[in-house]
Design an enzyme around this catalytic site. Structure first.
Site, PDB file in Angstrom:
ATOM      1  CB  CYS A  67      -0.892   0.046   1.225  1.00 56.13           C
ATOM      2  SG  CYS A  67      -1.716  -1.480   1.702  1.00 56.13           S
ATOM      3  CG  HIS A  71      -2.115   4.697  -1.444  1.00 55.79           C
ATOM      4  ND1 HIS A  71      -2.809   5.516  -2.287  1.00 55.79           N
ATOM      5  CD2 HIS A  71      -2.625   3.454  -1.638  1.00 55.79           C
ATOM      6  CE1 HIS A  71      -3.713   4.792  -2.962  1.00 55.79           C
ATOM      7  NE2 HIS A  71      -3.613   3.545  -2.597  1.00 55.79           N
ATOM      8  CB  CYS A 105      -6.229  -1.093  -3.299  1.00 57.26           C
ATOM      9  SG  CYS A 105      -6.482   0.617  -3.813  1.00 57.26           S
ATOM     10  NE  ARG A 209     -24.504  -2.352  17.054  1.00 62.13           N
ATOM     11  CZ  ARG A 209     -24.982  -2.649  18.271  1.00 62.13           C
ATOM     12  NH1 ARG A 209     -24.205  -2.553  19.339  1.00 62.13           N
ATOM     13  NH2 ARG A 209     -26.214  -3.055  18.429  1.00 62.13           N
ATOM     14  CB  CYS A 213     -29.016  -3.067  14.922  1.00 60.04           C
ATOM     15  SG  CYS A 213     -28.033  -1.964  15.959  1.00 60.04           S
TER      16      CYS A 213
HETATM   17  C1  HEC Z   1     -34.485  -2.033  19.342  1.00 57.69           C
HETATM   18  C2  HEC Z   1     -33.641  -0.871  19.174  1.00 57.69           C
HETATM   19  C3  HEC Z   1     -32.702  -0.821  17.991  1.00 57.69           C
HETATM   20  C4  HEC Z   1     -33.020  -0.909  16.667  1.00 57.69           C
HETATM   21  C5  HEC Z   1     -34.382  -1.132  16.032  1.00 57.69           C
HETATM   22  C6  HEC Z   1     -31.791  -0.693  15.942  1.00 57.69           C
HETATM   23  N1  HEC Z   1     -30.750  -0.497  16.817  1.00 57.69           N
HETATM   24 FE1  HEC Z   1     -28.897   0.102  16.307  1.00 57.69          FE
HETATM   25  N2  HEC Z   1     -28.340  -0.022  18.276  1.00 57.69           N
HETATM   26  C7  HEC Z   1     -29.188  -0.296  19.316  1.00 57.69           C
HETATM   27  C8  HEC Z   1     -28.417  -0.346  20.544  1.00 57.69           C
HETATM   28  C9  HEC Z   1     -28.955  -0.626  21.938  1.00 57.69           C
HETATM   29  C10 HEC Z   1     -27.078  -0.084  20.181  1.00 57.69           C
HETATM   30  C11 HEC Z   1     -25.845  -0.013  21.096  1.00 57.69           C
HETATM   31  C12 HEC Z   1     -25.828   1.320  21.810  1.00 57.69           C
HETATM   32  C13 HEC Z   1     -25.706   2.429  20.827  1.00 57.69           C
HETATM   33  O1  HEC Z   1     -24.591   2.810  20.435  1.00 57.69           O
HETATM   34  O2  HEC Z   1     -26.755   2.943  20.361  1.00 57.69           O
HETATM   35  C14 HEC Z   1     -27.077   0.164  18.746  1.00 57.69           C
HETATM   36  C15 HEC Z   1     -25.960   0.541  18.012  1.00 57.69           C
HETATM   37  C16 HEC Z   1     -25.995   0.966  16.706  1.00 57.69           C
HETATM   38  C17 HEC Z   1     -24.897   1.590  16.003  1.00 57.69           C
HETATM   39  C18 HEC Z   1     -23.510   1.883  16.582  1.00 57.69           C
HETATM   40  C19 HEC Z   1     -23.440   3.291  17.125  1.00 57.69           C
HETATM   41  C20 HEC Z   1     -22.137   3.571  17.851  1.00 57.69           C
HETATM   42  O3  HEC Z   1     -21.757   4.758  17.920  1.00 57.69           O
HETATM   43  O4  HEC Z   1     -21.497   2.632  18.350  1.00 57.69           O
HETATM   44  C21 HEC Z   1     -25.334   1.866  14.736  1.00 57.69           C
HETATM   45  C22 HEC Z   1     -24.533   2.512  13.619  1.00 57.69           C
HETATM   46  C23 HEC Z   1     -26.697   1.394  14.653  1.00 57.69           C
HETATM   47  N3  HEC Z   1     -27.061   0.863  15.864  1.00 57.69           N
HETATM   48  C24 HEC Z   1     -27.477   1.471  13.517  1.00 57.69           C
HETATM   49  C25 HEC Z   1     -28.727   0.860  13.396  1.00 57.69           C
HETATM   50  C26 HEC Z   1     -29.436   0.713  12.150  1.00 57.69           C
HETATM   51  C27 HEC Z   1     -28.963   1.218  10.810  1.00 57.69           C
HETATM   52  C28 HEC Z   1     -30.599   0.059  12.449  1.00 57.69           C
HETATM   53  C29 HEC Z   1     -31.682  -0.428  11.488  1.00 57.69           C
HETATM   54  C30 HEC Z   1     -31.249  -1.502  10.601  1.00 57.69           C
HETATM   55  C31 HEC Z   1     -30.619  -0.160  13.892  1.00 57.69           C
HETATM   56  N4  HEC Z   1     -29.459   0.313  14.421  1.00 57.69           N
HETATM   57  C32 HEC Z   1     -31.683  -0.696  14.580  1.00 57.69           C
HETATM   58  C33 HEC Z   1     -30.543  -0.478  19.250  1.00 57.69           C
HETATM   59  C34 HEC Z   1     -31.273  -0.582  18.071  1.00 57.69           C
HETATM   60  C1  HEC Z   2      -0.157  -0.123  -7.486  1.00 56.28           C
HETATM   61  C2  HEC Z   2      -0.617   1.060  -6.744  1.00 56.28           C
HETATM   62  C3  HEC Z   2      -1.571   0.813  -5.576  1.00 56.28           C
HETATM   63  C4  HEC Z   2      -1.418  -0.044  -4.514  1.00 56.28           C
HETATM   64  C5  HEC Z   2      -0.317  -1.044  -4.270  1.00 56.28           C
HETATM   65  C6  HEC Z   2      -2.517   0.238  -3.618  1.00 56.28           C
HETATM   66  N1  HEC Z   2      -3.322   1.192  -4.130  1.00 56.28           N
HETATM   67 FE1  HEC Z   2      -4.877   2.088  -3.206  1.00 56.28          FE
HETATM   68  N2  HEC Z   2      -5.274   3.191  -4.853  1.00 56.28           N
HETATM   69  C7  HEC Z   2      -4.540   3.142  -6.027  1.00 56.28           C
HETATM   70  C8  HEC Z   2      -5.228   3.922  -7.065  1.00 56.28           C
HETATM   71  C9  HEC Z   2      -4.775   4.113  -8.498  1.00 56.28           C
HETATM   72  C10 HEC Z   2      -6.394   4.439  -6.450  1.00 56.28           C
HETATM   73  C11 HEC Z   2      -7.508   5.283  -7.099  1.00 56.28           C
HETATM   74  C12 HEC Z   2      -8.732   4.417  -7.312  1.00 56.28           C
HETATM   75  C13 HEC Z   2      -8.533   3.345  -8.356  1.00 56.28           C
HETATM   76  O1  HEC Z   2      -8.123   3.673  -9.490  1.00 56.28           O
HETATM   77  O2  HEC Z   2      -8.741   2.145  -8.053  1.00 56.28           O
HETATM   78  C14 HEC Z   2      -6.365   3.984  -5.070  1.00 56.28           C
HETATM   79  C15 HEC Z   2      -7.302   4.330  -4.124  1.00 56.28           C
HETATM   80  C16 HEC Z   2      -7.256   3.954  -2.778  1.00 56.28           C
HETATM   81  C17 HEC Z   2      -8.157   4.425  -1.751  1.00 56.28           C
HETATM   82  C18 HEC Z   2      -9.287   5.430  -1.952  1.00 56.28           C
HETATM   83  C19 HEC Z   2      -8.781   6.850  -1.924  1.00 56.28           C
HETATM   84  C20 HEC Z   2      -9.912   7.845  -2.086  1.00 56.28           C
HETATM   85  O3  HEC Z   2      -9.596   9.055  -2.107  1.00 56.28           O
HETATM   86  O4  HEC Z   2     -11.084   7.466  -2.170  1.00 56.28           O
HETATM   87  C21 HEC Z   2      -7.827   3.794  -0.598  1.00 56.28           C
HETATM   88  C22 HEC Z   2      -8.494   3.927   0.755  1.00 56.28           C
HETATM   89  C23 HEC Z   2      -6.707   2.930  -0.893  1.00 56.28           C
HETATM   90  N3  HEC Z   2      -6.369   3.073  -2.226  1.00 56.28           N
HETATM   91  C24 HEC Z   2      -6.089   2.104   0.040  1.00 56.28           C
HETATM   92  C25 HEC Z   2      -5.108   1.165  -0.307  1.00 56.28           C
HETATM   93  C26 HEC Z   2      -4.620   0.152   0.602  1.00 56.28           C
HETATM   94  C27 HEC Z   2      -5.073  -0.013   2.042  1.00 56.28           C
HETATM   95  C28 HEC Z   2      -3.690  -0.573  -0.074  1.00 56.28           C
HETATM   96  C29 HEC Z   2      -2.951  -1.784   0.403  1.00 56.28           C
HETATM   97  C30 HEC Z   2      -3.772  -2.879   0.903  1.00 56.28           C
HETATM   98  C31 HEC Z   2      -3.596   0.009  -1.416  1.00 56.28           C
HETATM   99  N4  HEC Z   2      -4.468   1.039  -1.522  1.00 56.28           N
HETATM  100  C32 HEC Z   2      -2.712  -0.414  -2.396  1.00 56.28           C
HETATM  101  C33 HEC Z   2      -3.326   2.504  -6.201  1.00 56.28           C
HETATM  102  C34 HEC Z   2      -2.795   1.567  -5.337  1.00 56.28           C
END
Ligand code: HEC
Ligand code: HEC
Length: 254
Positions: A67, A71, A105, A209, A213
Site C-alpha cells: 500500500c 500511497h 486495491c 454492528r 441491530c
Molecule cells: C431495538 C432498538 C434498535 C433498533 C431497532 C436498531 N438499533 Fe442500532 N443499536 C441499538 C443499541 C442498543 C445499540 C448499542 C448502543 C448504541 O450505540 O446505540 C445500537 C448501536 C448501533 C450503532 C452503533 C453506534 C455507535 O456509535 O457505536 C449503529 C450505527 C446502529 N445501531 C445502527 C442501526 C441501524 C442502521 C438500524 C436499522 C437496521 C438499527 N441500528 C436498529 C438499538 C437498536
Molecule cells: C499499485 C498502486 C496501488 C497499490 C499497491 C494500492 N493502491 Fe490504493 N489506490 C490506487 C489507485 C490508483 C487508487 C484510485 C482508485 C482506483 O483507481 O482504483 C487507489 C485508491 C485507494 C483508496 C481510496 C482513496 C480515495 O480518495 O477514495 C484507498 C483507501 C486505498 N487506495 C487504500 C489502499 C490500501 C489499504 C492498499 C494496500 C492494501 C492500497 N491502496 C494499495 C493505487 C494503489
C-alpha cells in the site's frame, strides 16, 4: 412498510442535535477510547500498519507492491478519505465502502486475493486508513450518481423489520438517550467504526454492528458487505455529513 417522507432529505433529528456514539458510553470506555495506548483496538491498528508496508509474493515469485509503495504515508495520503465513503467506484459503477475500496486495491492494483471481511487484517487496515481522518466531519454528498442507493438505504432505515417489528428510526431517532437492556441507545452514527466491542472481545466492522441491530429485532441479517448494508451505510454517512460529529475511529463500545 416504510414510512413516507415528503422529500428524500427530511430529517427527524435536526443536524445541530447530532452527537457521536462516544458521548453515550460510560466514562470508563470513553477514557479507553481517548488514549491510543489504552484503546484495545490498537492491537488491530498495529496489524493494519504492518500490512500497509507489507509486500507479498505474487504467483510469479515477484513481490507485490505494498500500500505504502503507491500511497506513501497514510496520515498524508489517506487524510479525509474515509469521510467520503461509501462512494461509487468509477470503474465498476458500484457503491463501495472503505473495505470494498481496500479490496479493490488488493485485487486491481496489488494483484493479490481480497482480504476476508471481518478478518484481523481487514479490520486493522480499515481502522488504520480511517484513523487518518480523525477530527474531520463526514462528507458524503448525494447526487444523481448515488441517489438510487441512498433511497434504498433510507427506505430500509424507515422500514419496520423482524419479529419485534421496529425500524432503525424507532430506536436511533425516536428513543435515543433511553436505556435498553442496560445500554443507552445512541443516535446510531458510524464515525467510530471499525470499533472494539467488549461484548465481542474484539474489533468489529460497521456491518457487523448493523447485523447485531438486525438480530436484536429478530430480522433477517443481511450478509457482511452486502448491497443492503452498504446502502444503509450511505444513508448513515449522509446523515452525519457536515455536522459537529467527526471521525474518531477506532471506537470502544460495550
Ligand atoms: C431495538 C432498538 C434498535 C433498533 C431497532 C436498531 N438499533 Fe442500532 N443499536 C441499538 C443499541 C442498543 C445499540 C448499542 C448502543 C448504541 O450505540 O446505540 C445500537 C448501536 C448501533 C450503532 C452503533 C453506534 C455507535 O456509535 O457505536 C449503529 C450505527 C446502529 N445501531 C445502527 C442501526 C441501524 C442502521 C438500524 C436499522 C437496521 C438499527 N441500528 C436498529 C438499538 C437498536
Ligand atoms: C499499485 C498502486 C496501488 C497499490 C499497491 C494500492 N493502491 Fe490504493 N489506490 C490506487 C489507485 C490508483 C487508487 C484510485 C482508485 C482506483 O483507481 O482504483 C487507489 C485508491 C485507494 C483508496 C481510496 C482513496 C480515495 O480518495 O477514495 C484507498 C483507501 C486505498 N487506495 C487504500 C489502499 C490500501 C489499504 C492498499 C494496500 C492494501 C492500497 N491502496 C494499495 C493505487 C494503489
Amino acid at each position: 412498510m416504510a414510512m413516507s417522507y415528503a422529500n428524500d432529505f427530511e430529517r427527524v433529528v435536526p443536524k445541530e442535535a447530532l452527537r457521536s456514539g462516544a458521548t453515550f458510553v460510560s466514562e470508563d470506555l470513553r477514557t479507553l477510547q481517548k488514549s491510543d495506548d489504552l484503546n484495545p483496538a490498537f492491537l488491530w491498528v498495529i496489524q493494519g500498519e504492518a500490512l500497509w508496508k507489507k509486500t507479498e509474493a505474487l504467483p510469479s515469485g515477484v513481490p507485490s507492491e505494498s500500500c505504502a509503495s503507491c500511497h506513501g504515508q497514510s496520515n498524508l495520503s489517506m487524510r479525509g478519505v474515509s469521510t467520503h465513503y461509501p462512494q461509487i467506484d468509477k470503474i465498476s459503477g458500484e457503491l463501495i465502502n472503505l473495505e470494498g475500496r481496500i479490496n479493490l486495491c488488493r485485487t486491481r492494483h496489488q494483484h493479490l486475493p481480497p482480504l476476508v471481511l471481518e478478518s484481523d487484517e481487514m479490520l486493522g487496515i480499515t481502522a488504520y486508513v480511517a484513523m487518518a481522518s480523525r477530527g474531520l466531519p463526514m462528507n458524503v454528498q448525494i447526487d444523481s450518481t448515488n441517489l438510487e442507493y441512498f433511497r434504498k438505504g433510507r427506505n430500509l432505515y424507515y422500514t419496520r423489520m423482524g419479529q419485534i417489528n421496529l425500524a432503525c428510526t424507532h430506536c436511533h431517532e425516536q428513543n435515543w438517550g433511553r436505556k435498553l437492556q442496560g445500554e443507552t441507545i445512541s443516535q446510531g452514527h458510524i464515525n467510530d467504526f471499525p470499533a472494539y466491542r467488549l461484548e465481542w472481545q474484539r474489533m468489529g466492522s460497521l456491518h457487523r454492528r448493523l447485523r447485531a441491530c438486525l438480530s436484536g429485532v429478530r430480522a433477517y441479517m443481511f450478509p457482511l458487505g452486502s448491497s443492503e448494508l452498504t446502502d444503509l451505510e450511505l444513508f448513515l454517512a449522509w446523515r452525519s455529513t457536515d455536522s459537529k460529529i467527526t471521525v474518531e475511529s477506532p471506537g470502544v463500545r460495550r
